[in-house]
Design a protein around this motif. Structure first.
Motif, PDB file in Angstrom:
ATOM      1  N   GLU A  10       0.712  -1.161   0.083  1.00 39.83           N
ATOM      2  CA  GLU A  10       0.046   0.133  -0.126  1.00 39.83           C
ATOM      3  C   GLU A  10       0.826   1.430  -0.007  1.00 39.83           C
ATOM      4  O   GLU A  10       2.141   1.335   0.131  1.00 39.83           O
ATOM      5  CB  GLU A  10      -0.897   0.040   1.281  1.00 39.83           C
ATOM      6  N   GLY A  11       0.245   2.232  -0.140  1.00 37.42           N
ATOM      7  CA  GLY A  11       0.693   3.617  -0.015  1.00 37.42           C
ATOM      8  C   GLY A  11       1.861   3.799  -1.393  1.00 37.42           C
ATOM      9  O   GLY A  11       1.357   3.456  -2.456  1.00 37.42           O
ATOM     10  N   LEU A  12       2.872   4.415  -1.269  1.00 37.59           N
ATOM     11  CA  LEU A  12       3.741   4.939  -2.369  1.00 37.59           C
ATOM     12  C   LEU A  12       4.302   3.602  -3.182  1.00 37.59           C
ATOM     13  O   LEU A  12       4.242   3.610  -4.467  1.00 37.59           O
ATOM     14  CB  LEU A  12       5.204   5.385  -1.851  1.00 37.59           C
ATOM     15  N   ASP A  15       1.353   2.971  -5.391  1.00 37.00           N
ATOM     16  CA  ASP A  15       1.349   3.662  -6.716  1.00 37.00           C
ATOM     17  C   ASP A  15       2.389   3.430  -7.607  1.00 37.00           C
ATOM     18  O   ASP A  15       1.919   3.660  -8.842  1.00 37.00           O
ATOM     19  CB  ASP A  15       1.197   5.128  -5.854  1.00 37.00           C
ATOM     20  N   GLY A  91       3.341   7.496  -8.967  1.00 34.77           N
ATOM     21  CA  GLY A  91       3.800   7.383  -7.785  1.00 34.77           C
ATOM     22  C   GLY A  91       3.949   8.764  -6.899  1.00 34.77           C
ATOM     23  O   GLY A  91       3.508   8.831  -5.909  1.00 34.77           O
ATOM     24  N   LEU A  92       4.701   9.555  -7.464  1.00 37.41           N
ATOM     25  CA  LEU A  92       5.045  10.856  -6.872  1.00 37.41           C
ATOM     26  C   LEU A  92       3.639  11.616  -6.967  1.00 37.41           C
ATOM     27  O   LEU A  92       3.183  12.535  -5.972  1.00 37.41           O
ATOM     28  CB  LEU A  92       5.965  11.511  -7.597  1.00 37.41           C
ATOM     29  N   TYR A  93       2.911  11.791  -7.942  1.00 38.99           N
ATOM     30  CA  TYR A  93       1.762  12.423  -7.839  1.00 38.99           C
ATOM     31  C   TYR A  93       0.577  12.084  -6.867  1.00 38.99           C
ATOM     32  O   TYR A  93       0.219  12.823  -6.169  1.00 38.99           O
ATOM     33  CB  TYR A  93       1.093  12.130  -9.354  1.00 38.99           C
ATOM     34  N   GLU A  94       0.611  10.741  -6.725  1.00 41.19           N
ATOM     35  CA  GLU A  94      -0.379  10.241  -5.674  1.00 41.19           C
ATOM     36  C   GLU A  94       0.219  10.497  -4.247  1.00 41.19           C
ATOM     37  O   GLU A  94      -0.466  10.765  -3.286  1.00 41.19           O
ATOM     38  CB  GLU A  94      -0.525   8.832  -5.746  1.00 41.19           C
ATOM     39  N   HIS A  95       1.690  10.562  -4.061  1.00 42.99           N
ATOM     40  CA  HIS A  95       2.173  10.767  -2.888  1.00 42.99           C
ATOM     41  C   HIS A  95       1.915  12.149  -2.279  1.00 42.99           C
ATOM     42  O   HIS A  95       1.824  12.623  -1.128  1.00 42.99           O
ATOM     43  CB  HIS A  95       3.614  10.347  -2.917  1.00 42.99           C
ATOM     44  N   PHE A  96       2.030  13.043  -3.242  1.00 41.53           N
ATOM     45  CA  PHE A  96       2.256  14.615  -3.128  1.00 41.53           C
ATOM     46  C   PHE A  96       0.735  15.299  -3.147  1.00 41.53           C
ATOM     47  O   PHE A  96       0.599  16.359  -2.829  1.00 41.53           O
ATOM     48  CB  PHE A  96       3.217  15.328  -3.752  1.00 41.53           C
ATOM     49  N   ARG A  97      -0.212  14.532  -3.719  1.00 39.62           N
ATOM     50  CA  ARG A  97      -1.346  15.338  -3.905  1.00 39.62           C
ATOM     51  C   ARG A  97      -2.084  15.611  -2.894  1.00 39.62           C
ATOM     52  O   ARG A  97      -2.060  15.179  -1.520  1.00 39.62           O
ATOM     53  CB  ARG A  97      -2.195  14.493  -5.028  1.00 39.62           C
TER      54      ARG A  97
END
Length: 97
Positions: A10-12, A15, A91-97
């Motif tokens: 789950e998480g990063l 993603d 991955g980064l988009y989902e992490h930082f949105r």
């Protein structure tokens, strides 16, 4: 005794993995279109001044002359190129949105 379930991703990491699969699938599915675009942009203009071949006719001619596999040329390189790029992007988009 039954085996315990594997740990959930789950998480990063999830993603990133989802993005890698999405990027690989998208790159693989659009490779034939990319081959057609490449051939269309690099074909010489007809000497008689007529219009160049359209995408469908170009595809038919390529398959007739070189076989159906010609539309998949470069699929491995394209997939290996886009899979990690899209993976990192999503991955980064989902992490930082």
């Amino acid at each position: 005794a039954p085996l315990p379930p594997p740990p959930a991703i789950e998480g990063l990491p999830l993603d990133l993995l989802a993005g890698v699969f999405a990027g690989a699938l998208a790159a693989a599915l659009t490779t034939p279109l990319d081959v057609l675009v490449t051939h269309a942009t690099t074909q010489d203009a007809p000497a008689d001044g007529s219009r160049p071949r359209g995408a469908v006719q170009l595809g038919v001619d390529l398959v007739r002359e070189q076989g159906a596999c010609t539309l998949l040329r470069g699929i491995t390189c394209r997939t290996l190129y886009y899979a990690p790029l899209i993976g990192v992007f999503f991955g980064l988009y989902e992490h930082f949105r």
